[in-house]
Motif scaffolding. Structure first.
Motif, PDB file in Angstrom:
ATOM      1  N   VAL A  33       0.861  -1.175   0.000  1.00 38.43           N
ATOM      2  CA  VAL A  33       0.000   0.000   0.000  1.00 38.43           C
ATOM      3  C   VAL A  33       0.899   1.227   0.000  1.00 38.43           C
ATOM      4  O   VAL A  33       1.942   1.258   0.657  1.00 38.43           O
ATOM      5  N   GLY A  34       0.525   2.235  -0.783  1.00 43.53           N
ATOM      6  CA  GLY A  34       1.313   3.455  -0.858  1.00 43.53           C
ATOM      7  C   GLY A  34       0.943   4.432   0.248  1.00 43.53           C
ATOM      8  O   GLY A  34      -0.101   4.314   0.890  1.00 43.53           O
ATOM      9  N   ALA A  50       0.479   1.401   6.582  1.00 43.54           N
ATOM     10  CA  ALA A  50       1.463   1.124   5.535  1.00 43.54           C
ATOM     11  C   ALA A  50       2.524   0.148   6.042  1.00 43.54           C
ATOM     12  O   ALA A  50       2.910  -0.789   5.329  1.00 43.54           O
ATOM     13  N   TYR A  95       6.460   5.770   2.896  1.00 38.70           N
ATOM     14  CA  TYR A  95       6.478   4.564   2.064  1.00 38.70           C
ATOM     15  C   TYR A  95       7.912   4.086   1.856  1.00 38.70           C
ATOM     16  O   TYR A  95       8.196   2.884   1.961  1.00 38.70           O
ATOM     17  N   SER A 133      -0.820   4.343  -7.181  1.00 39.48           N
ATOM     18  CA  SER A 133      -0.680   5.714  -6.671  1.00 39.48           C
ATOM     19  C   SER A 133      -2.022   6.356  -6.373  1.00 39.48           C
ATOM     20  O   SER A 133      -2.150   7.155  -5.443  1.00 39.48           O
ATOM     21  N   ARG A 136      -3.402   5.161  -2.804  1.00 44.35           N
ATOM     22  CA  ARG A 136      -2.512   5.167  -1.645  1.00 44.35           C
ATOM     23  C   ARG A 136      -3.100   5.965  -0.487  1.00 44.35           C
ATOM     24  O   ARG A 136      -4.028   6.767  -0.656  1.00 44.35           O
TER      25      ARG A 136
END
Length: 204
Positions: A33-34, A50, A95, A133, A136
């Protein structure tokens, strides 16, 4: 389907695979996961989510797979990282931190499994053309002077196949990804200054 942030689901996934196939030859930790946002403003629950997916999920799956692979005397673990693990971008520090931690863990695991017949590889993709993206965590978005086009997901899949066949310690999807990190090593100050100028932030 497995939520890798859930320890029970991770254990169940490996148990199902071993029961269905009689063995587990390869584990590809590609779930992720972003997370985007200025480091000074990161939402801690978003960062914790995250880390749960990008770091603790692979850890739990490795812990479930390693005993099986040890018994077999053979196996391979491929942890999918990111070029950001070595050279992050502005507003992607959370991230990048998760992926950097995944790489250090992979290096330690490789040494700990030496002689067990279990290979540990890391793949560092760059930008990939997926919905990653857009889905996220974090609020707001980057402003970029030049948006990277990225590679199709099929290119990453082919890179994973190469890693599965050759078992390298570290691999990249494209030569461009490798060269960008080489430039960052040779001229870190220049690269950081250029990235700081090229990427801004729209809060949300």
């Amino acid at each position: 389907p497995t939520d890798v942030a859930d320890p029970a689901q991770c254990r169940a996934l490996l148990a199902r695979a071993a029961a269905a196939c009689g063995r587990v030859d390869i584990l590809v930790n590609n779930a992720g996961v972003g997370l985007a946002g200025p480091v000074a403003e990161l939402d801690v629950p978003d960062l914790e989510r995250a880390l749960a997916v990008d770091l603790l999920g692979p850890l739990r799956l490795c812990q479930a797979a390693v005993p099986i692979m040890r018994r077999q005397g053979r196996g391979q673990i491929i942890n999918v990282s990111s070029v950001l693990a070595e050279q992050t971008l502005p507003y992607l520090g959370g991230y990048a931190a998760a992926k950097a931690a995944l790489e250090r863990m992979s290096e330690a695991l490789r040494m700990e499994l030496r002689g067990a017949g279990v290979a540990v590889s890391v793949l560092r993709p760059g930008t990939t053309r997926t919905e990653f993206s857009r889905s996220r965590l974090g609020r707001g978005s980057e402003r970029r002077r030049v948006a990277p086009r990225g590679v199709p997901p099929e290119a990453v899949a082919l890179a994973l196949l190469r890693v599965a066949r050759r078992e390298p310690r570290l691999a990249y999807v494209t030569l461009g990804d490798r060269l960008s990190l080489l430039a960052a090593r040779l001229a870190p100050g220049l690269v950081e200054a250029a990235l700081a100028r090229a990427i801004g932030w729209d809060g949300g």
